[in-house]
Write a protein that holds these residues in place. Structure first.
Motif, PDB file in Angstrom:
ATOM      1  N   VAL A  81       0.840  -1.203   0.000  1.00 18.31           N
ATOM      2  CA  VAL A  81       0.000   0.000   0.000  1.00 18.31           C
ATOM      3  C   VAL A  81       0.873   1.250   0.000  1.00 18.31           C
ATOM      4  CG1 VAL A  81      -1.715   1.319   1.302  1.00 18.31           C
ATOM      5  CG2 VAL A  81      -1.935  -1.162   1.115  1.00 18.31           C
ATOM      6  N   GLY A  82       1.936   1.246   0.796  1.00 21.86           N
ATOM      7  CA  GLY A  82       2.834   2.388   0.849  1.00 21.86           C
ATOM      8  C   GLY A  82       3.523   2.639  -0.479  1.00 21.86           C
ATOM      9  N   ILE A  83       3.908   1.567  -1.174  1.00 16.41           N
ATOM     10  CA  ILE A  83       4.566   1.718  -2.477  1.00 16.41           C
ATOM     11  C   ILE A  83       3.613   2.323  -3.500  1.00 16.41           C
ATOM     12  CG2 ILE A  83       5.521   0.438  -4.433  1.00 16.41           C
ATOM     13  CD1 ILE A  83       6.797  -1.468  -2.417  1.00 16.41           C
ATOM     14  N   VAL A  84       2.360   1.854  -3.508  1.00 16.43           N
ATOM     15  CA  VAL A  84       1.380   2.377  -4.467  1.00 16.43           C
ATOM     16  C   VAL A  84       1.114   3.861  -4.213  1.00 16.43           C
ATOM     17  CG1 VAL A  84      -1.017   2.248  -5.232  1.00 16.43           C
ATOM     18  CG2 VAL A  84       0.304   0.154  -4.902  1.00 16.43           C
ATOM     19  N   PHE A  85       0.844   4.219  -2.977  1.00 18.07           N
ATOM     20  CA  PHE A  85       0.582   5.621  -2.663  1.00 18.07           C
ATOM     21  C   PHE A  85       1.845   6.469  -2.857  1.00 18.07           C
ATOM     22  CE2 PHE A  85      -3.319   4.146  -0.724  1.00 18.07           C
ATOM     23  CZ  PHE A  85      -4.180   5.222  -0.881  1.00 18.07           C
ATOM     24  N   GLY A  86       2.992   5.924  -2.501  1.00 18.95           N
ATOM     25  CA  GLY A  86       4.233   6.654  -2.715  1.00 18.95           C
ATOM     26  C   GLY A  86       4.485   6.919  -4.193  1.00 18.95           C
ATOM     27  N   GLY A  87       4.184   5.928  -5.046  1.00 16.56           N
ATOM     28  CA  GLY A  87       4.335   6.142  -6.477  1.00 16.56           C
ATOM     29  C   GLY A  87       3.409   7.221  -6.996  1.00 16.56           C
ATOM     30  N   LEU A 117      -5.282   9.310   5.846  1.00 19.25           N
ATOM     31  CA  LEU A 117      -6.608   9.071   6.412  1.00 19.25           C
ATOM     32  C   LEU A 117      -7.103   7.654   6.153  1.00 19.25           C
ATOM     33  CD1 LEU A 117      -8.319  12.424   5.315  1.00 19.25           C
ATOM     34  CD2 LEU A 117      -7.222  11.896   7.502  1.00 19.25           C
ATOM     35  N   LEU A 118      -6.288   6.824   5.546  1.00 25.50           N
ATOM     36  CA  LEU A 118      -6.702   5.468   5.172  1.00 25.50           C
ATOM     37  C   LEU A 118      -6.974   4.623   6.416  1.00 25.50           C
ATOM     38  CD1 LEU A 118      -6.918   3.931   2.414  1.00 25.50           C
ATOM     39  CD2 LEU A 118      -4.660   2.990   2.931  1.00 25.50           C
ATOM     40  N   PHE A 119      -8.034   3.833   6.362  1.00 22.45           N
ATOM     41  CA  PHE A 119      -8.304   2.903   7.468  1.00 22.45           C
ATOM     42  C   PHE A 119      -8.487   1.471   6.969  1.00 22.45           C
ATOM     43  CE2 PHE A 119     -12.143   5.035   6.173  1.00 22.45           C
ATOM     44  CZ  PHE A 119     -13.101   4.042   6.057  1.00 22.45           C
ATOM     45  N   THR A 120      -9.001   1.286   5.769  1.00 23.35           N
ATOM     46  CA  THR A 120      -9.058  -0.040   5.154  1.00 23.35           C
ATOM     47  C   THR A 120      -8.856   0.105   3.652  1.00 23.35           C
ATOM     48  OG1 THR A 120     -11.471   0.069   4.886  1.00 23.35           O
ATOM     49  CG2 THR A 120     -10.645  -1.061   6.851  1.00 23.35           C
ATOM     50  N   THR A 168      -4.484   0.854   7.967  1.00 23.50           N
ATOM     51  CA  THR A 168      -4.195   2.138   8.601  1.00 23.50           C
ATOM     52  C   THR A 168      -2.691   2.311   8.785  1.00 23.50           C
ATOM     53  OG1 THR A 168      -6.277   2.025   9.809  1.00 23.50           O
ATOM     54  CG2 THR A 168      -4.643   3.600  10.591  1.00 23.50           C
ATOM     55  N   PRO A 169      -2.069   3.283   8.101  1.00 19.13           N
ATOM     56  CA  PRO A 169      -0.629   3.472   8.267  1.00 19.13           C
ATOM     57  C   PRO A 169      -0.334   4.314   9.499  1.00 19.13           C
ATOM     58  CG  PRO A 169      -1.442   4.994   6.621  1.00 19.13           C
ATOM     59  CD  PRO A 169      -2.626   4.195   7.083  1.00 19.13           C
ATOM     60  N   PRO A 170       0.652   3.946  10.301  1.00 18.69           N
ATOM     61  CA  PRO A 170       1.041   4.801  11.433  1.00 18.69           C
ATOM     62  C   PRO A 170       1.638   6.112  10.932  1.00 18.69           C
ATOM     63  CG  PRO A 170       2.584   2.982  11.172  1.00 18.69           C
ATOM     64  CD  PRO A 170       1.461   2.726  10.225  1.00 18.69           C
ATOM     65  N   VAL A 171       1.702   7.084  11.812  1.00 13.94           N
ATOM     66  CA  VAL A 171       2.172   8.420  11.420  1.00 13.94           C
ATOM     67  C   VAL A 171       3.586   8.353  10.868  1.00 13.94           C
ATOM     68  CG1 VAL A 171       2.645  10.760  12.230  1.00 13.94           C
ATOM     69  CG2 VAL A 171       0.675   9.507  13.130  1.00 13.94           C
ATOM     70  N   GLN A 172       4.453   7.570  11.495  1.00 13.35           N
ATOM     71  CA  GLN A 172       5.840   7.510  11.029  1.00 13.35           C
ATOM     72  C   GLN A 172       5.943   6.917   9.625  1.00 13.35           C
ATOM     73  OE1 GLN A 172       4.764   5.876  13.717  1.00 13.35           O
ATOM     74  NE2 GLN A 172       5.329   3.717  13.644  1.00 13.35           N
ATOM     75  N   LEU A 173       5.033   5.992   9.286  1.00 12.71           N
ATOM     76  CA  LEU A 173       5.048   5.426   7.948  1.00 12.71           C
ATOM     77  C   LEU A 173       4.561   6.440   6.921  1.00 12.71           C
ATOM     78  CD1 LEU A 173       5.491   3.044   6.071  1.00 12.71           C
ATOM     79  CD2 LEU A 173       3.212   2.192   6.680  1.00 12.71           C
ATOM     80  N   VAL A 174       3.562   7.240   7.292  1.00 12.41           N
ATOM     81  CA  VAL A 174       3.071   8.283   6.388  1.00 12.41           C
ATOM     82  C   VAL A 174       4.181   9.273   6.066  1.00 12.41           C
ATOM     83  CG1 VAL A 174       1.456  10.204   6.143  1.00 12.41           C
ATOM     84  CG2 VAL A 174       0.688   8.063   7.172  1.00 12.41           C
ATOM     85  N   HIS A 203      -5.235  10.081  13.985  1.00  2.54           N
ATOM     86  CA  HIS A 203      -5.058   8.908  14.848  1.00  2.54           C
ATOM     87  C   HIS A 203      -5.535   9.197  16.267  1.00  2.54           C
ATOM     88  CE1 HIS A 203      -2.785   5.924  12.418  1.00  2.54           C
ATOM     89  NE2 HIS A 203      -2.519   7.000  11.687  1.00  2.54           N
ATOM     90  N   ALA A 204      -5.250  10.390  16.769  1.00  2.00           N
ATOM     91  CA  ALA A 204      -5.661  10.732  18.127  1.00  2.00           C
ATOM     92  C   ALA A 204      -7.184  10.772  18.246  1.00  2.00           C
ATOM     93  CB  ALA A 204      -5.058  12.079  18.532  1.00  2.00           C
ATOM     94  N   LEU A 205      -7.848  11.383  17.271  1.00  2.00           N
ATOM     95  CA  LEU A 205      -9.314  11.466  17.310  1.00  2.00           C
ATOM     96  C   LEU A 205      -9.955  10.101  17.112  1.00  2.00           C
ATOM     97  CD1 LEU A 205      -9.944  14.793  15.324  1.00  2.00           C
ATOM     98  CD2 LEU A 205     -10.007  14.423  17.801  1.00  2.00           C
ATOM     99  N   MET A 206      -9.373   9.271  16.260  1.00  2.00           N
ATOM    100  CA  MET A 206      -9.910   7.924  16.056  1.00  2.00           C
ATOM    101  C   MET A 206      -9.801   7.105  17.339  1.00  2.00           C
ATOM    102  SD  MET A 206     -11.088   7.267  12.904  1.00  2.00           S
ATOM    103  CE  MET A 206     -10.724   5.582  12.435  1.00  2.00           C
TER     104      MET A 206
END
Length: 255
Positions: free
Chosen positions: A37-43, A74-77, A84-90, A132-135
């Motif tokens: 997922v990270g590779i696709v969005f990163g691309g 904002l991804l969750f599924t 859901t990617p953690p903040v550091q991954l984003v 993440h905090a609000l969720m």
């Protein structure tokens, strides 16, 4: 969303945050699905950053890249898979994508605008942390899409991104160009409010649609934004031609 004249500490702070996110991600590890997922969005962020638009006032924006990174934050599924990617991954994915795009801009003898990209990393990190905090506070359970609180939480997160980016961009211009802060903030809002609203809405829609459509949500929602970007590019070209015409006419008397 604006271009500064020189590199600023706040810009490099953004890339420093991305580097920290990458180190934490590598240390903690991620699942193969999260990596995909990270590779696709990163691309998508990378491609969007290569297709910048220069607005009047020498402001460069990359709507597709910003919409993609907002959707990722904002991804969750993704379909039926939790994603859901953690903040550091984003921050790591965004930093790698925009850093690679900036390198290509440098190789092509175009300005890389590292300060602008760094500010965007800081803004998105703030928005992702807010999300993440609000969720966690709302405790929406395993199926957050069924909760009426999900969309308001996303809207608040996107507003945080916009406010942080606006505040850092306006303060930077006011500090280094000597313009009044209030006037600078007003100019920034007028310059990017319309496109910023479209980008924020698209980012939210990407996150929501990914829950139902999976990977198809990306091309379906990015294409309308691509049309909007083309319209803004034509608008910017017309404004630039108009300014050049006025400048040429003003010199006729002197000639």
């Amino acid at each position: 969303m604006t271009r500064s004249l020189h590199g600023r500490p706040v810009g490099w702070a953004g890339f420093g945050l991305a580097a920290i996110g990458l180190v934490i991600t590598v240390a903690r590890g991620i699942s193969p699905y999260q990596l995909a997922v990270g590779i696709v969005f990163g691309g998508l962020i990378f491609v969007g950053e290569l297709a910048r638009v220069t607005l009047p006032g020498d402001r460069e924006v990359s709507p597709i890249a910003l919409a993609a990174v907002l959707g990722y934050a904002l991804l969750f599924t993704m379909g039926t898979q939790p994603a859901t990617p953690p903040v550091q991954l984003v921050t790591a994915v965004q930093g790698l994508a925009v850093g690679a795009a900036a390198l290509l801009h440098r190789l092509a003898a175009r300005p890389a605008n590292m300060d602008v990209l760094g500010r965007q990393i800081l803004a998105v990190a703030a928005g992702a942390a807010t999300f993440h905090a609000l969720m966690a506070r709302a405790d929406l359970g395993p199926h957050p899409a069924t909760s009426g609180a999900l969309v308001p939480i996303m809207v608040v997160a996107v507003l945080v991104v916009g406010i942080v980016d606006l505040a850092t961009a306006a303060s930077d211009r006011a500090l280094h160009l000597g313009t009044p802060v209030r006037a600078t903030v007003r100019d920034e809002i007028q310059a990017v409010a319309g496109l910023g609203a479209a980008v924020g809405a698209t980012g939210i829609l990407i996150a929501l649609a990914s829950n139902l459509m999976g990977w198809w949500a990306l091309p379906v929602l990015i294409l309308p934004l691509l049309t909007t970007q083309f319209s803004f590019r034509r608008y910017a070209q017309i404004r630039s031609t108009y300014r050049q015409t006025i400048r040429a006419l003003s010199k006729i008397t002197e000639v």
